[in-house]
Scaffold this motif. Structure first.
Motif, PDB file in Angstrom:
ATOM      1  N   ASP A   1      13.674   4.418   3.332  1.00  0.00           N
ATOM      2  CA  ASP A   1      13.934   3.131   2.694  1.00  0.00           C
ATOM      3  C   ASP A   1      14.693   3.300   1.377  1.00  0.00           C
ATOM      4  OD1 ASP A   1      12.731   1.631   4.659  1.00  0.00           O
ATOM      5  OD2 ASP A   1      10.781   1.561   3.668  1.00  0.00           O
ATOM      6  N   TRP A   2      14.589   4.497   0.797  1.00  0.00           N
ATOM      7  CA  TRP A   2      15.307   4.786  -0.451  1.00  0.00           C
ATOM      8  C   TRP A   2      15.923   6.177  -0.325  1.00  0.00           C
ATOM      9  CZ3 TRP A   2      12.826   5.832  -5.903  1.00  0.00           C
ATOM     10  CH2 TRP A   2      13.846   5.824  -6.875  1.00  0.00           C
ATOM     11  N   PRO A   3      17.068   6.281   0.315  1.00  0.00           N
ATOM     12  CA  PRO A   3      17.668   7.590   0.577  1.00  0.00           C
ATOM     13  C   PRO A   3      17.937   8.408  -0.687  1.00  0.00           C
ATOM     14  CG  PRO A   3      18.752   5.883   1.878  1.00  0.00           C
ATOM     15  CD  PRO A   3      17.850   5.177   0.892  1.00  0.00           C
ATOM     16  N   GLU A   4      18.113   7.730  -1.813  1.00  0.00           N
ATOM     17  CA  GLU A   4      18.422   8.438  -3.072  1.00  0.00           C
ATOM     18  C   GLU A   4      17.168   8.937  -3.793  1.00  0.00           C
ATOM     19  OE1 GLU A   4      21.386   5.623  -1.744  1.00  0.00           O
ATOM     20  OE2 GLU A   4      19.346   5.234  -2.431  1.00  0.00           O
TER      21      GLU A   4
ATOM     22  N   ILE B   1       5.956   9.468  -6.989  1.00  0.00           N
ATOM     23  CA  ILE B   1       5.239   8.284  -6.506  1.00  0.00           C
ATOM     24  C   ILE B   1       5.568   7.085  -7.396  1.00  0.00           C
ATOM     25  CG2 ILE B   1       2.952   7.243  -6.198  1.00  0.00           C
ATOM     26  CD1 ILE B   1       1.946  10.158  -5.645  1.00  0.00           C
ATOM     27  N   ALA B   2       5.485   7.301  -8.688  1.00  0.00           N
ATOM     28  CA  ALA B   2       5.761   6.219  -9.652  1.00  0.00           C
ATOM     29  C   ALA B   2       7.190   5.732  -9.539  1.00  0.00           C
ATOM     30  CB  ALA B   2       5.471   6.708 -11.069  1.00  0.00           C
ATOM     31  N   ARG B   3       8.113   6.636  -9.345  1.00  0.00           N
ATOM     32  CA  ARG B   3       9.514   6.249  -9.177  1.00  0.00           C
ATOM     33  C   ARG B   3       9.698   5.365  -7.953  1.00  0.00           C
ATOM     34  NH1 ARG B   3      12.174  10.848  -7.679  1.00  0.00           N
ATOM     35  NH2 ARG B   3      14.110   9.644  -7.663  1.00  0.00           N
ATOM     36  N   PHE B   4       9.051   5.739  -6.861  1.00  0.00           N
ATOM     37  CA  PHE B   4       9.211   4.970  -5.628  1.00  0.00           C
ATOM     38  C   PHE B   4       8.583   3.583  -5.774  1.00  0.00           C
ATOM     39  CE2 PHE B   4       9.101   3.561  -1.342  1.00  0.00           C
ATOM     40  CZ  PHE B   4      10.010   4.326  -0.626  1.00  0.00           C
ATOM     41  N   ILE B   5       7.376   3.514  -6.320  1.00  0.00           N
ATOM     42  CA  ILE B   5       6.707   2.223  -6.495  1.00  0.00           C
ATOM     43  C   ILE B   5       7.534   1.302  -7.382  1.00  0.00           C
ATOM     44  CG2 ILE B   5       4.687   1.086  -7.534  1.00  0.00           C
ATOM     45  CD1 ILE B   5       3.022   3.498  -6.622  1.00  0.00           C
ATOM     46  N   SER B   6       8.027   1.824  -8.495  1.00  0.00           N
ATOM     47  CA  SER B   6       8.810   1.019  -9.431  1.00  0.00           C
ATOM     48  C   SER B   6      10.101   0.530  -8.793  1.00  0.00           C
ATOM     49  CB  SER B   6       9.113   1.828 -10.695  1.00  0.00           C
ATOM     50  OG  SER B   6       7.914   2.241 -11.317  1.00  0.00           O
ATOM     51  N   HIS B   7      10.759   1.421  -8.066  1.00  0.00           N
ATOM     52  CA  HIS B   7      12.012   1.046  -7.408  1.00  0.00           C
ATOM     53  C   HIS B   7      11.771   0.007  -6.316  1.00  0.00           C
ATOM     54  CE1 HIS B   7      16.071   1.538  -5.781  1.00  0.00           C
ATOM     55  NE2 HIS B   7      15.516   1.573  -4.581  1.00  0.00           N
ATOM     56  N   ALA B   8      10.810   0.275  -5.433  1.00  0.00           N
ATOM     57  CA  ALA B   8      10.554  -0.640  -4.316  1.00  0.00           C
ATOM     58  C   ALA B   8      10.140  -2.017  -4.813  1.00  0.00           C
ATOM     59  CB  ALA B   8       9.481  -0.058  -3.404  1.00  0.00           C
ATOM     60  N   SER B   9       9.323  -2.070  -5.860  1.00  0.00           N
ATOM     61  CA  SER B   9       8.793  -3.340  -6.356  1.00  0.00           C
ATOM     62  C   SER B   9       9.840  -4.208  -7.023  1.00  0.00           C
ATOM     63  CB  SER B   9       7.651  -3.078  -7.347  1.00  0.00           C
ATOM     64  OG  SER B   9       6.602  -2.370  -6.728  1.00  0.00           O
ATOM     65  N   THR B  10      10.953  -3.608  -7.389  1.00  0.00           N
ATOM     66  CA  THR B  10      12.010  -4.370  -8.065  1.00  0.00           C
ATOM     67  C   THR B  10      13.280  -4.494  -7.232  1.00  0.00           C
ATOM     68  OG1 THR B  10      12.703  -2.337  -9.208  1.00  0.00           O
ATOM     69  CG2 THR B  10      11.206  -3.824 -10.397  1.00  0.00           C
ATOM     70  N   ALA B  11      13.666  -3.420  -6.536  1.00  0.00           N
ATOM     71  CA  ALA B  11      14.957  -3.390  -5.842  1.00  0.00           C
ATOM     72  C   ALA B  11      14.904  -3.926  -4.414  1.00  0.00           C
ATOM     73  CB  ALA B  11      15.501  -1.966  -5.828  1.00  0.00           C
ATOM     74  N   PHE B  12      13.722  -3.858  -3.773  1.00  0.00           N
ATOM     75  CA  PHE B  12      13.626  -4.320  -2.391  1.00  0.00           C
ATOM     76  C   PHE B  12      13.393  -5.827  -2.353  1.00  0.00           C
ATOM     77  CE2 PHE B  12      11.783  -0.028  -0.704  1.00  0.00           C
ATOM     78  CZ  PHE B  12      12.969   0.593  -1.057  1.00  0.00           C
ATOM     79  N   PRO B  13      13.865  -6.500  -1.328  1.00  0.00           N
ATOM     80  CA  PRO B  13      13.546  -7.928  -1.186  1.00  0.00           C
ATOM     81  C   PRO B  13      12.062  -8.105  -0.899  1.00  0.00           C
ATOM     82  CG  PRO B  13      14.673  -7.112   0.766  1.00  0.00           C
ATOM     83  CD  PRO B  13      14.747  -6.020  -0.249  1.00  0.00           C
TER      84      PRO B  13
ATOM     85  N   LEU C   1       0.847  -1.190   0.000  1.00  0.00           N
ATOM     86  CA  LEU C   1       0.000   0.000   0.000  1.00  0.00           C
ATOM     87  C   LEU C   1       0.883   1.241   0.000  1.00  0.00           C
ATOM     88  CD1 LEU C   1      -2.555  -0.979   2.823  1.00  0.00           C
ATOM     89  CD2 LEU C   1      -2.635  -1.585   0.392  1.00  0.00           C
ATOM     90  N   TYR C   2       0.489   2.232  -0.785  1.00  0.00           N
ATOM     91  CA  TYR C   2       1.256   3.475  -0.855  1.00  0.00           C
ATOM     92  C   TYR C   2       0.361   4.661  -0.500  1.00  0.00           C
ATOM     93  CZ  TYR C   2       5.042   0.906  -3.043  1.00  0.00           C
ATOM     94  OH  TYR C   2       6.063   0.009  -3.269  1.00  0.00           O
ATOM     95  N   HIS C   3       0.684   5.315   0.609  1.00  0.00           N
ATOM     96  CA  HIS C   3       0.009   6.548   0.999  1.00  0.00           C
ATOM     97  C   HIS C   3       0.962   7.698   0.722  1.00  0.00           C
ATOM     98  CE1 HIS C   3      -3.010   3.998   2.530  1.00  0.00           C
ATOM     99  NE2 HIS C   3      -2.410   3.657   3.651  1.00  0.00           N
ATOM    100  N   THR C   4       0.488   8.691  -0.007  1.00  0.00           N
ATOM    101  CA  THR C   4       1.390   9.686  -0.603  1.00  0.00           C
ATOM    102  C   THR C   4       1.012  11.137  -0.350  1.00  0.00           C
ATOM    103  OG1 THR C   4       0.097   9.786  -2.652  1.00  0.00           O
ATOM    104  CG2 THR C   4       1.772   8.054  -2.499  1.00  0.00           C
ATOM    105  N   GLY C   5      -0.198  11.381   0.152  1.00  0.00           N
ATOM    106  CA  GLY C   5      -0.697  12.743   0.177  1.00  0.00           C
ATOM    107  C   GLY C   5      -1.156  13.157  -1.213  1.00  0.00           C
ATOM    108  N   PRO C   6      -1.782  14.335  -1.330  1.00  0.00           N
ATOM    109  CA  PRO C   6      -2.258  14.814  -2.633  1.00  0.00           C
ATOM    110  C   PRO C   6      -1.127  14.958  -3.645  1.00  0.00           C
ATOM    111  CG  PRO C   6      -3.141  16.147  -0.840  1.00  0.00           C
ATOM    112  CD  PRO C   6      -2.093  15.274  -0.236  1.00  0.00           C
ATOM    113  N   PHE C   7      -1.490  14.888  -4.936  1.00  0.00           N
ATOM    114  CA  PHE C   7      -0.510  14.990  -6.021  1.00  0.00           C
ATOM    115  C   PHE C   7      -0.084  16.456  -6.193  1.00  0.00           C
ATOM    116  CE2 PHE C   7      -3.020  11.275  -8.070  1.00  0.00           C
ATOM    117  CZ  PHE C   7      -2.444  10.377  -7.184  1.00  0.00           C
TER     118      PHE C   7
END
Length: 296
Positions: A276-279, A185-197, A143-149
């Motif tokens: 979780d993704w400092p960069e 948001i899209a960058r974080f979802i894409s990164h987390a879904s592939t780079a995180f265990p 689940l991703y909670h992000t606040g308004p766009f």
């Protein structure tokens, strides 16, 4: 790494096209092997779908009410990222059921914006009920909670007429709000879904924000950064509450009241997943507003 390489994005509109684009960037580097965009026939010829096809996405025209249609589109997929609109939230139930049958390993519901835990009414209640459904069928979610766009919401509908340098603040305007751009948001979802265990993304709620500022702070920072003096009007908290009572279906007023109540924070600072993704380095809310409203 998660090992997930085959992705399906349900919907290519307000947030879905950004998620698909970021996954397609990872496809170019070999991190992702395929990106399928699910779309209704009525949207198949839209500009966003056409552009995603040019970038390498496979377009699957689906009927969200048809199990066989969804089953065919989801065959072999590892992760489903749902970006359906508020009107289509109910379609996620069948989408999740067919995803489970197809062997999908992770489901990202159409959450975003406001945290939905414990909600029972309206669209937020629909989102919360899907969490229960995913647990029932044992299909792990993120689940991703992000606040308004931050790159989308500062429009005249929400009181921000920047073309004419006019802003209406509804309520006191002092409550902090979490703001994040769709791209971030899209960058974080894409990164987390592939780079995180997998153990770091399964059954996980991510609370991410690009910035945290009140409306009054945003006005002050925007004026300081651009040198543009805004004409500020104010609608009192009592007037805002009365407007919502009079028109419960007025989405704009309802959102502004949530902001003023402090209901658009994704969590306390210590709960944020940004670390979780400092960069990640997300865009500030004022920079997002400036980019979305360029001056000639």
């Amino acid at each position: 790494m998660s090992g997930f390489k085959k992705f399906a994005v349900a919907g290519a509109g307000n947030i879905g096209r950004f998620i698909a684009e970021e996954l397609l960037k990872l496809k170019q580097t070999g991190v992702v092997s395929s990106v399928v965009v699910l779309t209704r026939e009525s949207s198949a010829a839209s500009q966003s779908v056409t552009e995603l096809a040019k970038q390498g996405a496979k377009i699957a025209i689906v009927d969200y009410a048809s199990p066989s249609s969804l089953a065919s589109a989801l065959a072999g997929i590892d992760v489903v990222a749902s970006a359906v609109s508020g009107e289509a939230l109910g379609a996620q139930v069948l989408l999740a059921e067919e995803a489970k049958k197809a062997g999908v390993k992770l489901f990202v519901p159409s959450e975003y914006v406001i945290p939905t835990e414990g909600q029972t009414e309206g669209a937020l209640g629909q989102k919360a009920s899907l969490h229960k459904k995913l647990k029932e069928i044992d299909l792990p979610y993120s689940l991703y909670h992000t606040g308004p766009f931050a790159d989308w919401i500062f429009t005249p509908y929400f009181g921000w007429d920047l073309t004419n340098n006019k802003v209406t603040i509804a309520g006191e305007g002092n409550a902090p709000v979490s703001w994040t751009t769709r791209r971030d948001i899209a960058r974080f979802i894409s990164h987390a879904s592939t780079a995180f265990p997998r153990e770091k993304i399964e059954w996980r709620t991510f609370r991410i924000e690009g910035d945290r500022k009140s409306l009054n702070q945003i006005v002050a920072d925007y004026q300081a950064k651009t040198g543009i003096q805004l004409e500020i009007s104010r609608e009192s908290r009592a007037e805002l509450e009365a407007a919502v009572q009079k028109e419960p279906g007025n989405f704009g007023k309802a959102v502004q009241l949530i902001w003023d109540n402090g209901g658009s924070l994704v969590g306390e600072p210590g709960q944020l997943s940004n670390t979780d993704w400092p960069e990640w380095n997300p865009t500030s809310v004022v920079d997002a507003i400036i980019a979305a409203n360029p001056r000639a």
